[in-house]
Each structure stands twice: as structure tokens, then as C-alpha cells.
Design a protein around this motif. Structure first.
Motif, PDB file in Angstrom:
ATOM      1  N   UNK A 177       0.760  -1.294  -0.070  1.00 56.38           N
ATOM      2  CA  UNK A 177      -0.046  -0.048  -0.174  1.00 56.38           C
ATOM      3  C   UNK A 177       0.910   1.120  -0.138  1.00 56.38           C
ATOM      4  N   UNK A 178       0.666   2.126  -1.115  1.00 54.24           N
ATOM      5  CA  UNK A 178       1.467   3.582  -1.143  1.00 54.24           C
ATOM      6  C   UNK A 178       0.760   4.449  -0.566  1.00 54.24           C
ATOM      7  N   UNK A 179       1.300   5.248   0.152  1.00 51.86           N
ATOM      8  CA  UNK A 179       0.588   6.440   0.476  1.00 51.86           C
ATOM      9  C   UNK A 179       1.286   7.813   0.491  1.00 51.86           C
ATOM     10  N   UNK A 180       0.816   8.725  -0.303  1.00 56.04           N
ATOM     11  CA  UNK A 180       1.624   9.904  -0.619  1.00 56.04           C
ATOM     12  C   UNK A 180       2.021  10.642   0.704  1.00 56.04           C
ATOM     13  N   UNK A 181       3.095  10.797   0.817  1.00 59.37           N
ATOM     14  CA  UNK A 181       3.868  11.818   1.762  1.00 59.37           C
ATOM     15  C   UNK A 181       5.172  12.451   1.313  1.00 59.37           C
ATOM     16  N   UNK A 182       5.150  13.573   1.279  1.00 59.14           N
ATOM     17  CA  UNK A 182       6.084  14.291   0.421  1.00 59.14           C
ATOM     18  C   UNK A 182       7.438  14.387   1.195  1.00 59.14           C
ATOM     19  N   UNK A 183       8.681  14.493   0.689  1.00 61.28           N
ATOM     20  CA  UNK A 183       9.760  14.589   1.511  1.00 61.28           C
ATOM     21  C   UNK A 183       9.533  15.776   2.445  1.00 61.28           C
ATOM     22  N   UNK A 230       6.982   8.256  -0.819  1.00 55.87           N
ATOM     23  CA  UNK A 230       5.939   8.578   0.437  1.00 55.87           C
ATOM     24  C   UNK A 230       6.173   7.516   1.532  1.00 55.87           C
ATOM     25  N   UNK A 231       5.140   6.732   2.110  1.00 55.11           N
ATOM     26  CA  UNK A 231       4.827   5.892   2.928  1.00 55.11           C
ATOM     27  C   UNK A 231       4.542   4.362   2.323  1.00 55.11           C
ATOM     28  N   UNK A 232       5.371   3.562   2.321  1.00 57.38           N
ATOM     29  CA  UNK A 232       4.892   2.345   1.792  1.00 57.38           C
ATOM     30  C   UNK A 232       4.737   1.119   2.833  1.00 57.38           C
ATOM     31  N   UNK A 233       3.371   0.759   2.858  1.00 56.33           N
ATOM     32  CA  UNK A 233       3.051  -0.118   3.887  1.00 56.33           C
ATOM     33  C   UNK A 233       3.002  -1.452   3.393  1.00 56.33           C
ATOM     34  N   UNK A 234       4.156  -2.339   3.875  1.00 53.51           N
ATOM     35  CA  UNK A 234       4.529  -3.621   3.218  1.00 53.51           C
ATOM     36  C   UNK A 234       3.924  -4.758   3.831  1.00 53.51           C
TER      37      UNK A 234
END
Lengths: 534, 353
Positions: free
Chosen positions: A459-465, A498-502
Motif C-alpha cells: 500500500x502506497x500513501x503519498x507523503x512528500x519529502x 512516500x509511505x510504503x505499507x508492506x
């Protein structure tokens, strides 16, 4: 770095790449103005000059403000490190049991290792091994006291090694454990060009910590970029008060260092290894290397063609990097990272580090999110970890700054420029199969995001640097995420990926059939690879 | 346009890796194994065909004791005494060592361990030069007179022959193209070659092959054939394969082709360490390659040659990959190419930075 300059070059010259970065003092702190990597054969000087010319072309005012001028290139100080081809050590012992920890110490110290014991090689075969012109040093060791299985073989082994040392006085000889008692056989050691050194015994449990350090000193010169990068990572851990893991996959070796903050201790806690077998494309890719790369490959290549491609990658590491060359590098990078983790097994606890820093040419061509995925594919530890990339290859040069205070100060100034934030990866383990294992609510400045957690996927969630958020996990059953439980609140930082929920298995399970595995890997990779269809 | 002029004009040609066409006075290493007999000494001048050493097969470990008063040292030769000789200095040998002597390995108990072989085979120098270093059981290094063209790998043993161009730079030699009339030649066979052609060439008395690319499969098959040949009782003369560029098919570089054409019909040698084609022909003066000539080193377009236009800075390529780029004029027209894919040529060695 002692003349208080306004700008300096950080230069890391490897076997494949010369990487130059221009660092200058702006508004009272050091900033990275630019970086450029070129094939090593082109040379660091060309890289520095080109970088400077580009700065002057893009912003002449800034160039003037930091006092740099392409016409006076040689007046700009350079902090330089380099890495060369690995040296080769022949490791010999009286028995296979005694050989294993010795060889492991040498493997982790940056040597290319050939090995044999008196139990498997007769004196003629062992003489051939030790007299091979490619061998730069000999490590002959035994337990202390020697075990029953090796005791009988030691006198002849010592006589053989001493004879080789006489024939090739240029060789460095390291005697370890009980073999140090045989020093007298080597005659006047002070008069021979190659050193004869004594080291501690390597044992199955301790691997001879002192011996490892001695072997590292011999394998890698003082200005070696890998050694310096390990110092840089240790400083980073100390500065950030976080556990930092550094994984570098380079042309000639892989590097792994796990550094813990000092937290009041005198000595920083760092474990590190430089492993030549974890090079991106080993000189002679054997079947084991090939199988591993094939296992991670998204390219439809048979074994022969893959071997050809790996050979080409070794011969021309900079060529063919676009298109499927990037995918090949990622597969070879994952395979090399796997070899690195195998060679350093037991070097770390099972806990995930706070920050993983990737380095080396293996990750240079792929987009950041894909690099994050490649790292997460191999470094499978339950927990929450931030990933970053040493994009300008600064850790080595900055780690080589001898004064610890100055090093800390420069690294602190450059903290925002030094590493490209790739993103955060959260990997829960022990998930039950089913449609949904729970929910995630991400509390970010821009608002809340809710996700259903489906096991087996990403699951990929956008979270900018630069952004941070709190990930609130509610699992239906107990899982492992650092500790064991059903509810977790994790602070996460953004990045290119971003945030990768693996939610995939730990360790990763892939289909046995090549075509299905390739499809699966391709699907995961494609979801993160912007521009893959270009 | 000179190198300096190109750099000064801001065209950025200095960002491209330089490949030197020729090297002078290379040190050629001939590997030895324990038991081999060295014939030459440090500093000796050797000519083509001069014996350097005798290599032995089927080397075994034996034991011997030296005559009283004799001091041995590792690497020294041990010769068994004449049969029938008696006395306290009589060596104690066994197995093969009794007949052929051998090399002292290390002192053990009251005698020496000896490496002793049978079936000696001469190792003759394929080049003229001066012996720089001799270490028994390790190597002989000869500084070769003349010049050398480097390859990336050489398989087989060092060999010498008359150079002949058997295929165009992007061509390929098939087994049917070989006949006994090519015996004692070193053939330039173009872009690629297969193992069948290589083994057939060796059987026909060809001394060597120069090729741009040799795939891993053909390389493996040839090496297996070479190992079988080496194990045979009656061996063929040394045969060498020099690979100039890599593992995939591509044309031989234009400037290298020009040089090989100038050498056609002359005696050359292939040496394996370093992998190179060595020739001692002072009157062969290859033309300097155009300064702006660039060649694609690897990938799908490997072997293509064109003229440098300018460096472009970072550009996005296939799959969104960001790379330093240049504009190059190929025969089909200008194209944007990653700089890392390119090489250019210099006649002599590149000065280290």
C-alpha cells in the motif's frame, strides 16, 4: 579543511565512478551546491571542473559569493576518498572447522578470499593456492589452544606457509591463534618487504574481533571510501541519536554498517563489514550469482543471456543504464544485497533500524520509490524504518574528515542535503491470510488518510519529502511491528516514495515458477516506477 | 580540433571515457605452477620462440632428502642422483619424482617436500623482450618489445602467427570458412564467433582468433574443449582467443580495424595476461583516430560509431532514467545518447590524473 575555506569538493573515486560534490558555506552553514557522477576513467578532476562550470553557468552570483572560479580549480580544497580493486587473501588452516571462522573474518574485512584446509588440500595443492600470483596476503590460523582436529596438521602447515613466505617475500602474512607460536620459522621478519603479523584466534562465536580489525586495516587503505563511509554513518547515528544501517552495493564490494548512537558511551557502537562477494556484478558470475539475479529479474532473459549482460555490466558499468539496463541493475543490486546480508548474518539484532541509508552505484539509475522497494524486498525485518539515499556520495568524503568535531559540524550543516529521503516503510509480520487484517489511519498535516490493510500486497500513501505523519494501525489480530500487539502508532517521515505499507510475507515468498515470479515482481515494481512506459 | 580546443569550446568531449589504442612495453606474465622448471633468468633477453620454462603435467608430491652439506631453499630444483649411486647423500624419492626430479616446496621432518612432474611441455616466448622477474612456481614476467592492443579477456595459451582478416568488422566467421590454408595464422573474425568455429580453427592449425564479442555460452563451450585438449596426450600447438570488447555481438571499433588492417600479413602474438595482441613492427604507424569519433560501448546499439556534437547535461531516457547525455551524429542522423554509453579513442596511453 583547516584553512577555513568557503567551499570544498568532496570527491569519491571508485573503480566504476568518480563522484564529485561541491560544498560551500552559505549563510553561515555548509550547503551542497551540486553533485556530478561520471565514469571513473574520465577522472575526478573533470567531474569537479564540469560541476564548477555548471555552477558558474547557472548562478554566477552564487559562484562569486562562495569564491569559486573555474580558472582556479586547484585552489579549491578537496576532501577525497577512493576505492580500488579488492586485494586477495589465501586463508588456510589445519581443519575445515578452524577454517570457517577465519575465512568469515576475512570475507567481512573487505578481502577477496580463497581458502583451503589441510583436511581438504594436500601440501601440493595448498602450495598452488598460496603461490597463485593473484594472492596478496596469507592468513594462516588455528584455534587457541588448537583443537584436536587441527593440532597434528599445524607443524606442516606452518612449514609450508614459511616456505611460501620465503619464496614470495612481498606477501603479507598473518598468523592467527596458536600458529603465532610458529613465528620463528619465518626468520628475520623485519628484513622482508611484506609484513608478518600476529592476530587473535578466530572462533565460531567471536570471529576474532581483533583479527577482523587487523584484516580490515590490511585490506583497505586509510583513504578507502568504504572505511570512511562507515565513520560517516557512525557520526550520523550519533548526531541523530538513531540506529542507522548503511548498505552500499558498489562495483567491487558491498558494505554494511549498523551504528547505534553513543548515548553517553565513550565509544560509538558500530558493526561493519566490507564484502567483495556482494559486488554488483562479480567478475566471474557463477551459477549461484546467476540464480540469485534471475530470481529478482523482471527481464525475460535466459541464463546465457543474463550471464552475458552481467559480464557486460562488469566490463562497462556505465553503459546501457537506460531502459531495461536499469531493471537489470536493480535485479543485480537486490541479488548483491542478499549476498551481503548472508555474509553478515548475525551482525545485527532482529530489530529494524530507525534509518536505512543506501549507497553505491547499484541504486543510482532507478527512481527513488523503486529503490525503496528493492531495499524493502531484501531487508525484511518487521518494524518501521525510514529509507534514504546517499545521492551525492558524500558520506565517504565527509567521514574521512579526521577531526571528529569538525566532521560532526559539517555533517550537521549538511543534514538536509546529504541524503535524499526515499520514504518510510512499515512492515508488519505475522499477518493472517484473508481479505483484510485491519485498518490504517494516517494523520498528516494535509488531512487523514484511511486504508484497508490487505495482506500480501503493498500500500502506497503519498507523503512528500519533509512531511511527517502519524500512522495509526488497528489490526484484527496480534502482529509483530517492533513489539507484538494489535494497535500501533508510528511516526513516519515522507520521501520520494512516500509511505510504503508492506503487507507481504516476512521473509518474502515469491512464486517458484520464473514467469510467475517475474510477473509478480514486475507488478510491484511497475506500481512505483513513474515513467516505466516511456 | 585538438582535445584542448574541444574542451575549451565547451563541447564536453572530455566527459567521455578514452580508450587508448596502443600501449608500449607491456609486461607479459606467464604463470607457473609448483614443479615447473624455469629456463630463463632475470634480466635475460628473449627472442620469439626462446624457451622460458618447461611446464609439467601430472605433478605429484614426493619426498626427498638432500645430500649432506647441501642446503635447499623453496623453489630450487632438485635432481635425483644417477641410478646406482650410493652413499649417505642418496636422496629418498618415490613415485614420479624418482625419474624427473622436481622443485623443492618446503622442508619437512628430515627432508623436503618436492613437487615433481612428468610430461614436460616447453613454454616458448611468443614475444621478444627482456625477462623482468622470475619466481619459480609463480610466474615469469617478460617486458615485451613493441606495442600492444588490449582486449578484455584472452582464453587459451599465448600464441603467435601471421595476422589475417577473415571477416569484416561486423561480420562473423563460420566453421565452413576455415581450411588448412589458414594454418599458423591469427584470424580477425569480426563481431562474434561460436565455439564450433573456434575448435575447428584450432584443429586446422590456426594459432589464434581476434573477435569483438564472445558470448558466455560459446566461451564456456570453448573452455571445456580447451580443457579436454589440454588433458590429451598429444596436444596441439597453443591456441588463443582474444576478445576485444565484451560478451555481446558488436563491430570491431573502426580505429582498431584500421590498425589490424595495417598489420595484416605480419607476425603478431596473442598473450593472455594481460589480454593483448602484441606486435613489434616499428614501421606500422596507425593513423590517429578523429578526435570527435565516439563509439557506443554496450547495449542495443553497441559498436555504432558517430561524431560528437556536444554534451547536453542530464536528460531522461527510456524508463524515465536520468543520465548525462550528449548529442552524437551517426550515419542515420543526430541522436541523443547517454555519455556513459560512449567511448572515444587516443593513439597512446592516457596520462593518469
Amino acid at each position: 579543511m583547516t584553512r577555513d575555506p568557503r567551499a570544498f569538493f568532496a570527491l569519491d573515486t571508485g573503480a566504476a565512478t568518480a563522484s564529485a560534490a561541491l560544498v560551500a558555506r552559505l549563510a553561515g552553514r555548509w550547503r551542497l551546491l551540486g553533485a556530478l557522477a561520471l565514469p571513473a576513467a574520465v577522472g575526478g578532476e573533470v567531474a569537479c571542473r564540469t560541476l564548477l562550470e555548471r555552477l558558474v553557468g547557472a548562478d554566477p552570483g552564487m559562484a562569486a559569493a562562495v569564491g569559486v572560479d573555474p580558472a582556479a580549480l586547484d585552489r579549491i580544497p578537496t576532501v577525497a576518498v577512493r576505492s580500488g580493486p579488492p586485494r586477495q587473501v589465501a586463508v588456510v588452516a589445519g581443519s575445515e572447522r578452524a577454517l570457517a571462522p577465519l575465512a568469515r573474518s576475512a570475507v567481512r574485512a573487505g578481502w577477496s578470499v580463497r581458502q583451503g584446509s589441510a583436511a581438504t588440500l594436500d601440501p601440493l595443492a595448498m602450495s598452488r593456492l598460496l603461490l597463485d600470483p593473484g594472492v596478496d596476503a596469507i592468513l594462516a590460523g588455528a584455534g587457541d589452544p588448537p583443537g584436536a582436529d587441527e593440532r597434528g596438521a599445524l607443524p606442516e602447515l606452518a612449514a609450508l606457509v614459511a616456505a611460501v613466505a620465503e619464496r614470495r617475500p612481498d606477501l603479507t602474512i598473518v598468523l592467527a591463534g596458536a600458529l603465532t607460536d610458529e613465528l620463528a620459522r619465518f626468520g628475520d621478519v623485519a628484513s622482508r618487504p611484506g609484513e608478518v603479523l600476529l592476530g587473535a584466534a578466530a572462533t565460531a562465536s567471536a570471529d576474532g574481533h581483533g583479527l577482523g580489525e587487523l584484516l580490515s586495516e590490511l585490506a583497505l587503505p586509510p583513504d578507502d571510501s568504504r572505511r570512511a563511509a562507515i565513520v560517516g554513518v557512525t557520526t550520523l547515528a550519533e548526531m541523530t541519536a538513531r540506529r542507522v544501517e548503511y548498505v552500499e552495493i558498489g562495483f567491487d564490494a558491498g558494505v554494511r554498517a549498523v551504528a547505534d548512537p553513543t548515548l553517553g558511551r565513550d565509544e560509538p557502537a558500530v558493526q561493519s563489514a566490507v564484502v567483495t562477494a556482494a559486488a554488483l556484478a562479480p567478475p566471474e558470475p557463477d551459477d549461484a550469482v546467476l540464480d540469485r539475479v534471475l530470481g529478482w529479474s523482471t527481464l525475460n532473459l535466459d541464463r546465457h543471456r543474463l550471464r552475458d549482460r552481467l559480464r557486460e555490466l562488469r566490463i562497462n558499468p556505465w553503459a546501457g543504464a537506460a531502459g531495461d539496463g536499469a531493471a537489470l541493475r536493480l535485479a543485480a543490486g537486490r541479488a548483491a544485497l542478499g549476498r551481503l546480508m548472508d555474509a553478515t548474518e548475525g551482525m545485527h539484532g532482529s530489530a529494524a533500524p530507525d534509518l536505512v541509508v543506501a549507497g553505491g552505484g547499484a541504486w543510482a539509475v532507478a527512481p527513488g520509490p523503486v529503490v525503496t522497494l528493492a531495499l524493502a524486498d531484501v531487508l525484511r525485518r518487521p518494524g518501521a524504518t525510514q529509507y534514504a539515499y546517499d545521492h551525492a556520495r558524500l558520506l565517504g568524503p565527509l567521514g574521512s574528515i579526521a577531526d571528529p568535531d569538525e566532521r560532526r559540524s559539517v555533517l550537521a550543516d549538511l543534514a538536509d542535503d546529504l541524503l535524499v529521503p526515499l520514504g518510510s516503510v512499515i512492515t508488519p509480520a505475522g499477518l493472517r491470510h484473508g481479505r483484510s487484517v485491519g485498518r490504517l489511519v494516517l494523520h498528516a498535516e494535509s488531512g487523514d488518510t484511511e486504508l484497508d490493510l490487505v495482506p500480501g500486497g503493498l500500500e502506497l500513501v503519498d507523503l512528500a519529502p519533509g512531511q511527517t505523519a502519524v500512522a495509526d494501525f488497528r489490526f484484527r489480530d496480534s502482529v509483530r511491528l517492533g513489539g507484538k500487539g494489535r494497535q500501533f502508532e508510528v511516526e513516519v517521515a515522507g520521501g520520494l516514495g512516500g509511505l510504503l505499507v508492506d503487507l507481504r510475507d516476512v521473509p518474502l515468498k515469491l512464486p517458484e515458477r520464473h514467469d510467475r515470479r517475474r510477473e509478480q515482481l514486475e507488478a510491484w515494481q511497475a506500481s512505483l516506477w513513474a515513467g516505466l512506459d516511456q | 580540433m585538438s582535445d584542448r580546443a574541444v574542451a575549451a569550446n565547451g563541447l564536453g568531449l572530455d566527459l567521455v571515457t578514452v580508450r587508448p589504442l596502443l600501449e608500449e612495453a607491456i609486461d607479459v606474465r606467464f604463470a607457473l605452477a609448483p614443479g615447473d622448471r624455469v629456463i630463463v633468468e632475470d634480466g635475460a633477453s628473449v627472442t620469439v620462440g626462446a624457451p622460458l620454462a618447461e611446464r609439467y603435467r601430472d605433478t605429484v608430491l614426493t619426498e626427498a632428502s638432500l645430500p649432506e652439506g647441501t642446503e635447499g631453499r623453496p623453489g630450487a630444483r632438485w635432481t635425483p642422483p644417477e641410478p646406482g649411486r650410493r652413499g649417505p647423500g642418496r636422496p629418498v624419492g618415490r613415485g614420479q619424482g624418482r625419474r624427473s626430479g622436481g622443485e623443492l616446496l618446503f622442508p619437512w621432518r628430515h627432508g623436503w617436500r618436492v613437487a615433481s612432474g612428468e610430461h614436460g611441455e616447453p613454454l616458448d616466448s611468443p614475444v621478444t623482450g627482456i625477462v623482468r622477474e622470475v619466481i619459480p612456481g609463480v610466474h615469469i614476467i617478460v617486458r615485451a618489445a613493441g606495442r600492444a592492443v588490449r582486449g578484455i579477456v584472452a582464453l587459451g595459451g599465448a600464441a603467435r602467427g601471421r595476422l589475417q582478416l577473415a571477416a569484416g568488422p561486423s561480420g562473423e566467421l563460420r566453421p565452413g570458412g576455415l581450411d588448412v590454408g589458414l594454418a599458423d595464422t591469427i584470424l580477425v573474425v569480426g563481431a562474434r564467433v561460436d565455439a564450433e568455429t573456434l575448435t575447428r580453427a584450432r584443429a586446422m592449425g590456426v594459432r589464434g582468433i581476434v573477435v569483438a564479442g564472445l558470448s558466455s555460452k560459446e566461451r564456456r563451450d570453448f573452455l571445456a574443449s580447451e580443457a579436454r585438449q589440454r588433458a590429451a596426450l598429444h596436444r596441439l600447438p597453443p591456441f588463443a582467443v582474444l576478445v576485444l570488447d565484451g560478451a555481446v555481438r558488436r563491430s570491431i571499433a573502426g580505429p582498431v580495424v584500421g590498425l589490424l588492417e595495417a598489420l595484416e600479413g605480419r607476425e603478431v602474438a596473442i598473450v593472455t595476461d594481460p589480454p593483448a595482441l602484441v606486435f613489434d613492427e616499428p614501421d606500422v604507424e596507425p593513423a590517429a583516430p578523429p578526435i570527435d569519433l565516439v563509439r557506443v560501448r554496450s547495449g542495443a546499439d553497441a559498436g555504432r560509431e558517430g561524431r560528437w556534437i556536444a554534451s547536453l547535461g542530464p536528460r531522461r531516457f527510456e524508463h524515465g532514467v536520468l543520465l548525462e547525455a550528449a548529442q552524437v551524429r551517426f550515419a542515420e542522423g543526430p541522436a541523443v545518447v547517454p555519455i556513459g554509453d560512449l567511448e572515444r579513442f587516443s593513439l597512446g596511453p592516457v596520462r593518469a590524473e
